[in-house]
Scaffold this active site. Structure first.
Site, short mmCIF file in Angstrom:
data_model
loop_
_atom_site.label_atom_id
_atom_site.label_comp_id
_atom_site.label_asym_id
_atom_site.label_seq_id
_atom_site.Cartn_x
_atom_site.Cartn_y
_atom_site.Cartn_z
N TYR A 201 12.15 -2.71 -3.48
CA TYR A 201 12.10 -1.16 -3.74
C TYR A 201 13.20 -0.53 -4.26
O TYR A 201 14.27 -1.15 -4.24
CB TYR A 201 11.73 -0.36 -2.38
CG TYR A 201 10.34 -0.67 -1.99
CD1 TYR A 201 9.16 0.15 -2.54
CD2 TYR A 201 10.04 -1.93 -1.16
CE1 TYR A 201 8.18 0.08 -1.70
CE2 TYR A 201 8.65 -1.62 -0.56
CZ TYR A 201 7.87 -0.90 -1.09
OH TYR A 201 6.36 -1.03 -0.81
N ARG B 231 11.96 4.77 3.20
CA ARG B 231 12.25 6.04 3.05
C ARG B 231 13.02 6.68 4.32
O ARG B 231 13.86 7.66 4.23
CB ARG B 231 10.95 6.93 3.02
CG ARG B 231 10.49 6.83 1.58
CD ARG B 231 8.80 7.36 1.47
NE ARG B 231 8.82 8.60 1.83
CZ ARG B 231 7.67 9.21 1.99
NH1 ARG B 231 6.49 8.42 1.87
NH2 ARG B 231 7.32 10.69 2.33
N ARG C 217 0.81 -1.22 0.07
CA ARG C 217 0.08 -0.01 0.04
C ARG C 217 1.01 1.14 0.14
O ARG C 217 1.18 1.78 1.28
CB ARG C 217 -0.90 0.02 0.99
CG ARG C 217 -2.02 -1.17 1.03
CD ARG C 217 -2.65 -1.62 2.44
NE ARG C 217 -1.84 -2.04 3.27
CZ ARG C 217 -1.90 -2.30 4.32
NH1 ARG C 217 -3.14 -2.14 4.93
NH2 ARG C 217 -0.95 -2.98 5.27
N ASP D 224 2.38 4.83 -0.42
CA ASP D 224 2.08 6.31 0.09
C ASP D 224 1.78 7.20 -1.03
O ASP D 224 2.21 7.11 -2.20
CB ASP D 224 3.10 6.66 1.13
CG ASP D 224 2.94 6.32 2.41
OD1 ASP D 224 1.75 6.32 3.03
OD2 ASP D 224 4.14 5.88 3.03
#
Lengths: 245, 245
Positions: A111, A198, A50, A52
């Site tokens: 990622y 992040r 999910r 951001d």
């Protein structure tokens, strides 16, 4: 009730994120709307990750069920047509067994975080990278990244809003490489905490600019305190690139 | 009157092109406006290549004069500040002799044309590539490209509006390579006719999709007739990548 597994790509900037919300358009909402326009069915779409607001995907995986037999090829064509003009594209479609679940069947997620590191701002890649104008030492960032590999309590890199039951995660890969102006950080794990990538990138950036010694990242991890680690890197540079099942 | 040579990058989509026009914002106009906001001087900016609407640059070179001594570093910082929010970035600034001319001193220009060749539309790279959904044979395109190398009358690849005195140009490089979903076409010459790269790419695409045999490109060139070659490829995939002096 055939189940469909889709690999999708999206540019995250115009969306409030993956999840449907009242305050703007979401990737999930636009996919569900496209399915409705295609076949009149109100259905729920489930994603592996999910993402951001502002986070992109080149390899997000989703699943949903339809109430009739439709070929994978037709689903791809119809959804790409009905998704216009939103920057969401269906890259592949497969029909899968009913027990496939995009989120719970996933064994790994990858990622990519892209930093453009140069004095000049970015024009063409705006919204698609994190522009950092102070020179970054990618080798120091890589040295720091090694401290985060393996199984740890990642509380220091976890968003306050994180809903995971445990802060324990196993980071399988965290690799920093530089090519000319671009620094790429690849992260792989079975799953990540909210904002984990992040927050790790924001911390590695402190190492890259020389404000932190690489070993301080180990201390930040061991503190199990969000305040001990660096700030959250912006969403612009983050891409969900793949999901392994 | 110091003269400044700048290497600039821009995302071409929001602009009517390089050149100032009445019907919208131009790269030239926004650069001149930024110089005016920086130092109150009305000046004319000259570019190596007057790119069309929607065409991008990673290595456009421009020059202009100021009426006072300012460091190259200060010019870069000030223009990048005053160019906001337009997608134009000043990558480098040098002070050059008065006889340097961005356009007339140029000995060579390099362009890149990017095609994403896959069934799914593009989301992240939208406006930045030409999306072609029919499968393209990059080797056949490369075989066809060889016919265009060297000195020729390029009338068949010249826009009607082209202002060049002669249609004779020498094409030094035209190389087609494929990496996964992306086909990249690199073109190098001392100078190009108006739309020459986009017309060559539009023609090579006909070869790539099997509508044309590679040798037909030779016949199209020899016809010296715009109608004998293929259509103009869209501006989205084209980048001015560098200028040699």
């Amino acid at each position: 009730m055939p189940r469909f597994k889709l690999r999708i790509e999206y540019h995250g900037t115009p969306f409030v994120g993956w999840q449907r919300q009242d305050n703007g358009i979401s990737v999930q909402g636009e996919l569900e709307a496209a399915i409705f326009r295609f076949c009149g069915l109100e259905t729920t779409v489930t994603a592996a990750g999910r993402t951001d607001a502002g986070v992109h995907a080149t390899g997000q995986v989703i699943h949903f069920d339809l109430d009739r037999e439709v070929s994978a090829e037709r689903v791809q064509g119809a959804l790409n047509y009905h998704l216009k003009p939103h920057p969401i594209a269906v890259r592949t479609v497969e029909i899968v067994p009913d027990d496939f679940h995009a989120r719970f069947s996933a064994l790994g997620r990858s990622y990519l975080y892209r930093i453009v590191n140069r004095r000049a701002p970015v024009a063409i890649e705006r919204e698609r990278v994190w522009w950092v104008s102070v020179p970054l030492d990618a080798e120091a960032m890589q040295a720091a990244a090694r401290h985060l590999l393996g199984r740890h309590d990642f509380t220091s890199f976890r968003a306050a809003a994180c809903q995971a039951q445990s802060p324990d995660k196993t980071l399988d890969l965290l690799q920093v490489t530089r090519t000319d102006e671009e620094i790429r950080i690849v992260a792989e794990a079975r799953s990540f905490l909210h904002h984990q990538v992040r927050n790790m990138v924001g911390t590695l950036k402190l190492v890259g600019e020389g404000k932190w010694h690489p070993d301080r990242v180990k201390a930040a991890l061991e503190a199990r305190d969000r305040a001990a680690a660096g700030p959250t890197a912006p969403p612009d540079g983050l891409y969900l690139t793949g999901v392994v099942y």
